[in-house]
Every structure is written in structure tokens, then in C-alpha cells.
Design a protein around this motif. Structure first.
Motif, PDB file in Angstrom:
ATOM      1  N   UNK A 266      64.741 137.074  59.618  1.00 46.57           N
ATOM      2  CA  UNK A 266      64.212 138.242  60.333  1.00 46.57           C
ATOM      3  C   UNK A 266      62.743 138.073  60.699  1.00 46.57           C
ATOM      4  N   UNK A 267      62.139 136.957  60.285  1.00 47.74           N
ATOM      5  CA  UNK A 267      60.709 136.700  60.508  1.00 47.74           C
ATOM      6  C   UNK A 267      60.528 135.325  61.149  1.00 47.74           C
ATOM      7  N   UNK A 268      60.986 135.150  62.392  1.00 46.28           N
ATOM      8  CA  UNK A 268      61.011 133.812  63.000  1.00 46.28           C
ATOM      9  C   UNK A 268      59.644 133.159  63.199  1.00 46.28           C
ATOM     10  N   UNK A 269      58.578 133.934  63.202  1.00 45.23           N
ATOM     11  CA  UNK A 269      57.237 133.364  63.387  1.00 45.23           C
ATOM     12  C   UNK A 269      56.644 132.826  62.076  1.00 45.23           C
ATOM     13  N   UNK A 270      57.309 133.079  60.987  1.00 45.00           N
ATOM     14  CA  UNK A 270      56.816 132.690  59.660  1.00 45.00           C
ATOM     15  C   UNK A 270      57.481 131.404  59.195  1.00 45.00           C
ATOM     16  N   UNK A 271      56.707 130.582  58.489  1.00 45.73           N
ATOM     17  CA  UNK A 271      57.244 129.339  57.933  1.00 45.73           C
ATOM     18  C   UNK A 271      56.992 129.295  56.435  1.00 45.73           C
ATOM     19  N   UNK A 272      57.876 128.626  55.768  1.00 46.88           N
ATOM     20  CA  UNK A 272      57.759 128.447  54.322  1.00 46.88           C
ATOM     21  C   UNK A 272      56.770 127.323  54.052  1.00 46.88           C
ATOM     22  N   UNK A 273      55.898 127.554  53.084  1.00 43.15           N
ATOM     23  CA  UNK A 273      54.914 126.557  52.668  1.00 43.15           C
ATOM     24  C   UNK A 273      54.852 126.600  51.143  1.00 43.15           C
ATOM     25  N   UNK A 274      55.794 125.910  50.507  1.00 42.51           N
ATOM     26  CA  UNK A 274      55.859 125.930  49.042  1.00 42.51           C
ATOM     27  C   UNK A 274      56.215 127.317  48.538  1.00 42.51           C
ATOM     28  N   UNK A 275      55.340 127.887  47.710  1.00 40.72           N
ATOM     29  CA  UNK A 275      55.564 129.222  47.158  1.00 40.72           C
ATOM     30  C   UNK A 275      54.951 130.315  48.027  1.00 40.72           C
ATOM     31  N   UNK A 276      54.671 129.998  49.289  1.00 43.96           N
ATOM     32  CA  UNK A 276      54.066 130.946  50.225  1.00 43.96           C
ATOM     33  C   UNK A 276      54.820 130.932  51.546  1.00 43.96           C
ATOM     34  N   UNK A 277      54.553 131.954  52.357  1.00 43.88           N
ATOM     35  CA  UNK A 277      54.966 131.940  53.756  1.00 43.88           C
ATOM     36  C   UNK A 277      53.703 132.114  54.587  1.00 43.88           C
ATOM     37  N   UNK A 278      53.702 131.533  55.792  1.00 39.35           N
ATOM     38  CA  UNK A 278      52.495 131.555  56.620  1.00 39.35           C
ATOM     39  C   UNK A 278      52.849 131.789  58.074  1.00 39.35           C
ATOM     40  N   UNK A 279      51.898 132.379  58.780  1.00 39.23           N
ATOM     41  CA  UNK A 279      52.027 132.575  60.213  1.00 39.23           C
ATOM     42  C   UNK A 279      50.653 132.443  60.854  1.00 39.23           C
ATOM     43  N   UNK A 280      50.603 131.747  61.976  1.00 40.28           N
ATOM     44  CA  UNK A 280      49.399 131.665  62.789  1.00 40.28           C
ATOM     45  C   UNK A 280      49.690 132.380  64.100  1.00 40.28           C
TER      46      UNK A 280
END
Length: 99
Positions: free
Chosen positions: A18-32
């Protein structure tokens, strides 16, 4: 389940659909995201700050002119929780309405 309970890998994967702009980065999610201008970027950060206070869940925010990077993780849980997914959706909404 508590909003601060750590999510399973399956729950994270499902939540990110549901959050296509977000990517998984280990134990975090990130978006630019790039905004139209520096003042717009600062307005988005203000809206995100209000949402973060409301949820008592605060993202890491990097501001580079009109480019914003948001990183979410629930440090007290040692990973991702439903609060991270909720906050990501609120950030997405702030970016949509600022455009």
C-alpha cells in the motif's frame, strides 16, 4: 496487537504493498521525494511534524533543498511496527496535498 509490536516479515511485505514509494532498508523503511520548491519542502516537514507529534512517532528527516528523505523505524521494538506504516501513509498524504 499493540501498534508498537514488531511486525513479521509477511506483515511488512503486505503493508508495503500500500506504500509503493517506500523501500525496505534493513529494520527501516525509507522514501525520498522531491517537492516543487524549498518552501514547499519545509511546509511538508511541518505537516509531518504535526502528525509525528499526534502519533508520538517521529521519522528521521533529511532536507536537501527541495528533496526530502524520510526514514522510519520503531527503535524501541528493534524494527518495524504498524506505527511505521501509519506514519508512512501520513507522510505520503502530506506530500500529495503539498503538490
Amino acid at each position: 496487537m499493540s501498534q508498537r509490536a514488531r511486525l513479521t516479515e509477511d506483515q511488512i511485505a503486505e503493508g508495503l504493498t500500500a506504500l509503493p514509494e517506500w523501500t525496505r532498508d534493513g529494520d527501516s523503511i525509507a522514501r525520498t521525494a522531491e517537492t516543487a520548491s524549498f518552501p514547499t519542502a519545509i511546509r511538508v516537514v511541518g505537516v509531518v511534524a504535526e502528525a509525528a507529534e499526534e502519533l508520538d512517532h517521529h521519522p528521521d528527516i533529511d532536507i536537501r533543498w527541495r528533496t526530502l528523505r524520510f526514514v522510519l523505524s520503531t527503535h524501541s521494538a528493534g524494527g518495524l511496527t504498524s506505527l511505521d506504516l501509519t506514519m508512512a501513509a501520513r507522510i505520503d498524504e502530506a506530500l500529495r496535498t503539498a503538490s
